[in-house]
Design an enzyme around this catalytic site. Structure first.
Site, PDB file in Angstrom:
ATOM      1  CE  LYS A 111      -4.135  -2.208   1.714  1.00 25.14           C
ATOM      2  NZ  LYS A 111      -3.711  -3.611   1.889  1.00 25.14           N
TER       3      LYS A 111
HETATM    4  C1  LIG Z   1      -4.387  -4.712   1.358  1.00 31.21           C
HETATM    5  C2  LIG Z   1      -3.613  -5.980   1.257  1.00 31.21           C
HETATM    6  C3  LIG Z   1      -3.989  -7.014   0.369  1.00 31.21           C
HETATM    7  C4  LIG Z   1      -5.236  -6.944  -0.486  1.00 31.21           C
HETATM    8  O1  LIG Z   1      -5.138  -5.978  -1.484  1.00 31.21           O
HETATM    9  P1  LIG Z   1      -6.466  -5.472  -2.273  1.00 31.21           P
HETATM   10  O2  LIG Z   1      -6.008  -4.350  -3.131  1.00 31.21           O
HETATM   11  O3  LIG Z   1      -7.420  -5.038  -1.195  1.00 31.21           O
HETATM   12  O4  LIG Z   1      -6.985  -6.626  -3.052  1.00 31.21           O
HETATM   13  C5  LIG Z   1      -3.171  -8.135   0.288  1.00 31.21           C
HETATM   14  N1  LIG Z   1      -2.066  -8.256   1.050  1.00 31.21           N
HETATM   15  C6  LIG Z   1      -1.678  -7.288   1.930  1.00 31.21           C
HETATM   16  C7  LIG Z   1      -0.459  -7.502   2.751  1.00 31.21           C
HETATM   17  C8  LIG Z   1      -2.430  -6.121   2.061  1.00 31.21           C
HETATM   18  O5  LIG Z   1      -2.047  -5.168   2.937  1.00 31.21           O
END
Ligand SMILES: *Cc1c(COP(=O)(O)O)cnc(C)c1O
Length: 462
Positions: A111
């Site tokens: 993110k």
């Molecule tokens: C947010 C997250 C996901 C999922 O990603 P999306 O974009 O919501 O599908 C998977 N793995 C980790 C470690 C995350 O923080």
């Protein structure tokens, strides 16, 4: 580029409005009016280019109104602090499989790749407009820390992140409670994650509060988050296939934001092949691919908390394309979902979904075994989310086609699962090795809208 709503009735807006608003006024999500397609020559010219250069070319068609020199500066700044010079390096696992490491940012999850840039974009746009915003968000861990890290010290935003008190990992909590800047606030709510989300929703529905505080949202439905994630599909497909052969991707999926970025990369002309939706036991998207019915069930707690969700909000963006971009059809389906907790995809939409996406469900035991076996075979330690992705990759790989699994978090971020699998923890990267010594700062508040709004009003004004 203009942006339209997936439900077809909200006014068309420019990039800046889509960035600042998050949700469209008809309840839909913003999508570009059309997918920009880069020419094969343009794509070829990016082979071997640094991450930042590819980012500028990927973002360029989407960000009308933002000055290109300024954007270049923001991209350089956003990724300068990453712990790897390549930003998102590819690591080979075996003859057919690669892992794309997306965890070298400040909070050790993918993110950061979007959020670091969004923090700068907000500041840039708000500065030009001489405006301020109050960002509120709910988190089960990774989004909140990435947001706080991205907005700490920014002049034109205050950030309030609600998380469930006592229910997130210590690393996740400390990443939110140890930044010292006065404009970021970690709020531990006496409730669970659903309570936190309901509080945020209630704040946005309290129009007096929303308007007077100028609330902004950076949750996963904000278009800019998807946008910034397109870049690493571009860089990795260029590195492995160039323009010559397509690369398949396995993506640990929760809200469908990350994998939707892969879909956009493919629409833009990058050599992205199959996109595999990798889910844990919360397998609504896997079931949808298999059966054509999107049916909401209860959430199960798993080893991969960032994927423990029921409703994949970004899936609506794909539905819009599957429905030939007819907003009225999407609005009708979302209404059906709201009242019956299920929706059925017409046959044509099902066929198009399966033509572009595969899926696999990976259970706890397989996740643990994948961490163990990868460690034994390669020395690499996967976090549990990435292990779900790699396990799905093994199930869905096509002979002769390279497969990239997105590694969405650093193993040090989920020490309990890693210890369960291999009997030891991965140390934190050196640059944050003192995380456990830094003093914490947070406010514990009851699960009560008035208490939270009163706190935000008072602190944002100070
Ligand atoms: C947010 C997250 C996901 C999922 O990603 P999306 O974009 O919501 O599908 C998977 N793995 C980790 C470690 C995350 O923080």
């Amino acid at each position: 580029m203009n942006y339209i709503s997936t439900r077809g009735t909200a006014p068309v807006v420019g990039f800046e409005e889509a960035l600042l608003a998050g949700l469209a006024r008809d309840g839909g999500l913003y999508v570009p009016e059309a997918w920009p397609v880069l020419s094969p020559e343009k794509i070829k010219s990016l082979e071997g280019a640094p991450y930042e250069t590819v980012a500028l070319e990927v973002l360029r068609p989407f960000v009308g109104g933002v000055d290109m020199d300024a954007l270049k500066g923001m991209i350089d700044t956003a990724y300068a602090g990453f712990g790897h010079r390549a930003v998102a390096p590819l690591v080979q696992v075996d003859a057919q499989n690669w892992v794309l490491e997306l965890f070298h940012g400040p909070t050790l999850a993918f993110k950061d790749l979007a959020m670091q840039l969004i923090g700068l974009l907000f500041d840039h746009v708000l500065q030009a407009r001489d405006e301020r915003v109050t960002i509120v968000g709910a988190t089960s861990g990774d989004t909140g820390s990435a947001a706080i890290e991205a907005f700490r010290g920014k002049a034109r935003a205050d950030v309030f992140i609600l998380f469930p008190h006592g229910r997130i990992s210590e690393v996740q909590r400390r990443q939110m409670t140890t930044p010292t800047e006065a404009n970021v606030y970690a709020i531990a709510v006496e409730g669970d994650f659903d309570d936190c989300q309901a509080l945020v929703k209630a704040m946005f529905n309290d129009f007096e509060f929303r308007d007077s505080m100028r609330l902004g949202a950076i949750n996963s439905i904000n278009w800019t988050r998807v946008l910034a994630q397109i870049v690493y599909y571009a860089t990795s497909s260029l590195a492995l296939g160039g323009t010559g052969r397509r690369i398949d991707y396995s993506v640990p999926t929760g809200n469908f934001g990350d994998i939707f970025a892969g879909y956009v990369a493919r629409e833009m002309g990058f050599a992205v092949g199959d996109l595999i939706i990798a889910t844990n036991e919360n397998d609504i998207l896997h079931r949808t691919v298999q059966t054509g019915r999107y049916e909401i069930e209860g959430v199960t707690q798993t080893l991969t908390p960032s994927m423990d969700i029921q409703v994949s909000s970004n899936f609506e963006r794909l539905l819009f394309d599957l429905a030939d971009r007819e907003g009225a059809a999407v609005a009708q389906m979302m209404d059906e979902l709201k009242t019956t907790r299920t929706m059925s995809l017409p046959q044509g939409m099902q066929d198009r979904l399966r033509a572009g996406f595969g899926s696999a469900r990976v259970e706890r035991a397989t996740t643990v075994k994948t961490i163990q076996q990868t460690r034994a075979a390669t020395g690499m330690t996967l976090d549990p989310h990435s292990a779900v992705g790699l396990a799905a990759a093994y199930q869905k790989a096509r002979p002769g086609t390279p497969m990239v699994t997105l590694a969405t978090a650093h193993p040090a971020k989920f020490p309990d699962a890693v210890r369960e699998a291999i009997g030891e923890e991965t140390p934190l990267p050196e640059r944050m090795g003192d995380l456990y010594e830094r003093p914490e700062r947070m406010t514990i508040l009851p699960n009560d809208l008035t208490a939270i709004e009163t706190f935000i009003r008072k602190e944002a004004a100070s």
